[in-house]
Design a protein around this motif. Structure first.
Motif, short mmCIF file in Angstrom:
data_model
loop_
_atom_site.label_atom_id
_atom_site.label_comp_id
_atom_site.label_asym_id
_atom_site.label_seq_id
_atom_site.Cartn_x
_atom_site.Cartn_y
_atom_site.Cartn_z
N LYS A 41 0.84 -1.19 0.00
CA LYS A 41 0.00 0.00 0.00
C LYS A 41 0.88 1.25 0.00
CE LYS A 41 -3.48 -2.50 2.66
NZ LYS A 41 -4.18 -2.61 3.94
N LYS A 42 0.27 2.40 -0.27
CA LYS A 42 1.04 3.63 -0.33
C LYS A 42 1.09 4.36 1.01
CE LYS A 42 0.13 4.44 -5.24
NZ LYS A 42 1.51 4.35 -5.70
N HIS A 43 0.49 3.77 2.02
CA HIS A 43 0.51 4.39 3.35
C HIS A 43 1.90 4.28 3.96
CE1 HIS A 43 -0.86 5.58 7.30
NE2 HIS A 43 -0.36 4.48 7.82
N GLU A 99 6.22 8.37 -7.69
CA GLU A 99 5.66 7.02 -7.61
C GLU A 99 4.53 6.95 -6.60
OE1 GLU A 99 6.33 4.22 -9.34
OE2 GLU A 99 7.67 5.35 -10.65
N ARG A 100 4.70 7.63 -5.50
CA ARG A 100 3.71 7.56 -4.42
C ARG A 100 2.37 8.14 -4.83
NH1 ARG A 100 3.08 7.21 1.09
NH2 ARG A 100 1.59 8.64 2.01
N PHE A 101 2.39 9.22 -5.61
CA PHE A 101 1.15 9.90 -5.93
C PHE A 101 0.64 9.60 -7.33
CE2 PHE A 101 2.91 12.60 -2.52
CZ PHE A 101 1.86 12.44 -1.62
N LYS A 102 1.04 8.48 -7.89
CA LYS A 102 0.51 8.08 -9.19
C LYS A 102 -1.00 7.88 -9.12
CE LYS A 102 4.33 5.75 -11.56
NZ LYS A 102 4.86 4.45 -12.01
N SER A 145 -5.37 13.59 1.03
CA SER A 145 -4.43 12.78 1.80
C SER A 145 -5.17 11.96 2.84
CB SER A 145 -3.39 13.69 2.48
OG SER A 145 -2.52 12.93 3.30
N ALA A 146 -6.12 12.59 3.53
CA ALA A 146 -6.91 11.88 4.53
C ALA A 146 -7.72 10.78 3.89
CB ALA A 146 -7.82 12.86 5.27
N LYS A 147 -8.28 11.08 2.74
CA LYS A 147 -9.14 10.11 2.06
C LYS A 147 -8.36 8.90 1.58
CE LYS A 147 -10.64 11.18 -2.03
NZ LYS A 147 -11.38 11.84 -3.14
N ARG A 148 -7.12 9.12 1.15
CA ARG A 148 -6.34 8.03 0.56
C ARG A 148 -5.53 7.26 1.59
NH1 ARG A 148 -2.69 9.86 -4.27
NH2 ARG A 148 -2.43 7.61 -4.40
N PHE A 149 -5.01 7.95 2.59
CA PHE A 149 -3.99 7.33 3.43
C PHE A 149 -4.38 7.15 4.89
CE2 PHE A 149 -1.54 9.59 0.05
CZ PHE A 149 -1.21 8.45 -0.65
N THR A 150 -5.50 7.72 5.31
CA THR A 150 -5.92 7.54 6.69
C THR A 150 -6.98 6.45 6.72
OG1 THR A 150 -5.50 9.88 7.12
CG2 THR A 150 -6.79 8.69 8.76
N PHE A 151 -6.62 5.30 7.24
CA PHE A 151 -7.47 4.12 7.17
C PHE A 151 -8.80 4.32 7.91
CE2 PHE A 151 -3.28 1.74 6.85
CZ PHE A 151 -3.34 1.70 5.47
N ASN A 152 -9.88 3.86 7.30
CA ASN A 152 -11.18 3.67 7.95
C ASN A 152 -11.99 4.94 8.20
OD1 ASN A 152 -10.71 0.88 8.17
ND2 ASN A 152 -9.58 1.19 10.08
N TYR A 176 3.93 18.07 -2.83
CA TYR A 176 2.89 17.44 -3.63
C TYR A 176 2.37 18.43 -4.65
CZ TYR A 176 -1.68 15.38 -4.73
OH TYR A 176 -2.76 14.86 -5.39
N PRO A 177 2.11 18.05 -5.90
CA PRO A 177 2.16 16.68 -6.44
C PRO A 177 3.58 16.22 -6.84
CG PRO A 177 1.41 18.18 -8.12
CD PRO A 177 1.57 19.00 -6.87
N GLU A 178 4.54 17.16 -6.74
CA GLU A 178 5.93 16.75 -6.97
C GLU A 178 6.82 17.49 -5.99
OE1 GLU A 178 7.22 19.78 -10.60
OE2 GLU A 178 6.29 17.86 -11.09
N LEU A 179 8.00 16.97 -5.77
CA LEU A 179 8.92 17.54 -4.79
C LEU A 179 9.63 18.76 -5.37
CD1 LEU A 179 10.25 17.16 -1.98
CD2 LEU A 179 11.96 15.71 -3.10
N ASN A 180 9.51 19.89 -4.69
CA ASN A 180 10.16 21.13 -5.12
C ASN A 180 11.66 21.02 -4.86
OD1 ASN A 180 11.35 23.90 -4.63
ND2 ASN A 180 9.32 24.50 -5.35
N GLU A 181 12.45 21.03 -5.93
CA GLU A 181 13.89 20.80 -5.81
C GLU A 181 14.57 21.87 -4.96
OE1 GLU A 181 17.83 19.89 -8.59
OE2 GLU A 181 15.90 20.39 -9.53
#
Length: 226
Positions: free
Chosen positions: A49-51, A223-226, A146-153, A193-198
């Motif tokens: 999983k991506k969590h 990869e994480r946020f595909k 983020s809450a919707k995708r990665f915070t379970f339940n 997000y959605p990409e890392l600011n260099e």
């Protein structure tokens, strides 16, 4: 005594991608990675999983919980008189971990994500470094996703995504905004997000005194946020 100068705390409120930043910084050759559940490196996802789980035992409580139990002892870390006991429990536990001596011998830093606010962390570990993730109104949708995708339940508990969204924006956002405080090193959530600011990633690494590894860190974010 534990050398807290080798601790880098990522202080963040829920849903602001603190575990993402932890992994991005952990690609540095100057950071010691502690995995769990087969997490052998910062690029390895949790059981397919991506969590991102905390890769250490999270001793510092979320401030709104106020009191947390440690080895059967309840401590309120907002009360300075509890800090001596907390540090005693913390040191006893950490020094017994199977990776602890290897970490000390490595001379590297350990990055610890937590929901505690900077003022509590500074009191407990005065020699550590702290990065605080900031957010503003432009990040609210990002935080909800983020809450919707990665915070379970959470959605299952209210059994309806629209109802969950209403609760999130009306209640949780307000609670989190009350804790949007600063410390010496700060990073805006939108730089993760959605990409890392260099530029911002390299600034944080420079301020922490660790070698940057933007190539691997940025690839992880993509990869994480595909």
């Amino acid at each position: 005594m534990i050398d807290d100068s080798k601790f880098i705390y990522i202080s963040f409120v829920s849903d602001t991608l603190g575990h993402v930043l932890t992994r991005c910084l952990s690609f540095s050759k100057d950071v010691y990675w502690v995995g769990s559940d087969g997490i052998s490196g910062p690029d390895v996802v949790h059981q397919g999983k991506k969590h991102s789980p905390a890769h250490f035992e999270n001793y510092l409580p979320r401030p709104h919980y106020n009191i947390k139990e440690y080895d059967g002892v309840e401590l309120d870390l907002k009360d300075d008189s509890t800090h001596t006991k907390f540090l005693e429990i913390f040191e006893q536990s950490y020094t017994q971990k199977k990776w602890y001596n290897d970490f000390v011998d490595s001379g590297k830093y350990l990055i610890l994500p937590c929901h505690a606010d900077p003022d509590i962390i500074e009191k407990l570990f005065p020699n550590c470094q702290i990065v605080r993730i900031q957010f503003d109104e432009s990040n609210y949708d990002m935080m909800f996703n983020s809450a919707k995708r990665f915070t379970f339940n959470l959605i299952n508990e209210v059994d309806d995504e629209e109802k969950f969204k209403e609760i999130y924006y009306n209640d949780k956002i307000k609670m989190l905004t009350d804790r949007n405080n600063l410390c010496k090193i700060n990073l805006q959530m939108s730089n993760l997000y959605p990409e890392l600011n260099e530029q911002e990633y390299k600034r944080i690494c420079n301020e922490l005194g660790i070698t940057e590894n933007y190539e691997q860190a940025s690839q992880f974010v993509l990869e994480r946020f595909k």
